[in-house]
Design a protein around this motif. Structure first.
Motif, short mmCIF file in Angstrom:
data_model
loop_
_atom_site.label_atom_id
_atom_site.label_comp_id
_atom_site.label_asym_id
_atom_site.label_seq_id
_atom_site.Cartn_x
_atom_site.Cartn_y
_atom_site.Cartn_z
N LEU A 89 -16.66 -57.40 -12.19
CA LEU A 89 -17.29 -58.83 -11.67
C LEU A 89 -19.06 -58.56 -11.84
CD1 LEU A 89 -15.74 -60.64 -8.83
CD2 LEU A 89 -15.99 -61.54 -11.54
N VAL B 16 -6.55 -53.48 -15.31
CA VAL B 16 -6.11 -54.32 -16.13
C VAL B 16 -5.07 -53.84 -16.98
CG1 VAL B 16 -7.08 -55.57 -18.01
CG2 VAL B 16 -8.51 -55.13 -16.49
N SER C 102 -14.32 -62.80 -18.34
CA SER C 102 -15.01 -61.83 -17.46
C SER C 102 -14.40 -60.21 -17.90
CB SER C 102 -14.76 -61.98 -15.88
OG SER C 102 -13.65 -61.80 -15.64
N ILE C 103 -13.23 -60.28 -18.23
CA ILE C 103 -12.79 -58.99 -18.64
C ILE C 103 -13.30 -58.32 -20.00
CG2 ILE C 103 -10.73 -57.61 -19.47
CD1 ILE C 103 -9.28 -59.06 -17.14
N ASP D 218 -7.87 -51.80 -6.27
CA ASP D 218 -7.82 -53.03 -7.10
C ASP D 218 -9.16 -53.82 -6.92
OD1 ASP D 218 -5.46 -52.54 -8.43
OD2 ASP D 218 -4.39 -53.30 -7.02
N GLU D 219 -9.66 -54.01 -5.58
CA GLU D 219 -10.73 -54.68 -5.14
C GLU D 219 -11.82 -53.97 -5.73
OE1 GLU D 219 -9.37 -56.46 -0.86
OE2 GLU D 219 -10.20 -54.56 -0.93
N TYR E 17 -11.82 -52.03 -8.44
CA TYR E 17 -11.90 -52.35 -9.74
C TYR E 17 -12.41 -53.63 -10.19
CZ TYR E 17 -9.00 -48.36 -10.87
OH TYR E 17 -8.48 -46.82 -10.97
N GLN E 18 -12.04 -54.73 -9.46
CA GLN E 18 -12.47 -56.22 -9.44
C GLN E 18 -14.16 -56.17 -9.49
OE1 GLN E 18 -10.02 -58.72 -7.44
NE2 GLN E 18 -9.74 -59.92 -9.38
N THR E 19 -14.48 -55.56 -8.59
CA THR E 19 -16.05 -55.53 -8.12
C THR E 19 -16.80 -55.18 -9.42
OG1 THR E 19 -15.51 -55.49 -5.60
CG2 THR E 19 -17.54 -54.87 -6.30
#
Ligand code: ZN
Length: 147
Positions: A12, A118, A64-65, A4-5, A7-9
């Protein structure tokens, strides 16, 4: 770093430094799509050379998405055939509607794998799909003009 981290990176990174951003000439089709549930807006242009997507340019505002999804999508489709882009659209849509059940093929999706995370959040799925829906619309307008 867990998945998950990761994916988030990815999301961003694309949000902070959008690839292929800006509206460019020439283009055969321009579309404007909105996602009222979040407030995302996107103007997108497609330029074809024969069956190849020579350029996809865009200007948008929103979360952001939605912004990252547009950046990732342009990386995946510029230089590819229209047929390949539409097949990717279908597979991306299937993944986004899977509520996290479908694990994406990294070779095929590259950074778009980040949106698998997501897909677990129904309210954000439309944000991720906005750019792809705009692309499909622009491609269908551009190809119908040619024939
Ligand atoms: Zn959004």
């Amino acid at each position: 770093m867990n998945i998950d981290e990761l994916y988030q990176t990815i999301i961003l990174d694309h949000y902070r430094e959008k690839h292929h951003v800006g509206l460019r000439e020439p283009y055969e089709a321009q579309v404007h799509h909105v996602n009222p549930s979040c407030g995302d807006e996107l103007t997108l242009r497609a330029h074809l050379e024969g069956d190849t997507i020579a350029d996809v340019s865009y200007d948008g505002v929103g979360c952001s998405i939605s912004q990252a999804s547009t950046s990732v999508m342009t990386d995946l489709v510029i230089g590819q055939s229209v047929e390949h882009a539409l097949a990717l659209y279908d597979d991306f849509l299937e993944m986004m509607q899977s509520k996290g059940e479908i694990s994406p093929d990294e070779n095929r999706f590259e950074d778009a794998i980040a949106f698998a995370g997501v897909s677990k959040f129904p309210a954000r799925v439309k944000c991720a799909l906005l750019s792809w829906a705009a692309l499909r619309d622009a491609l269908s307008q551009a190809t119908s003009k040619e024939s």
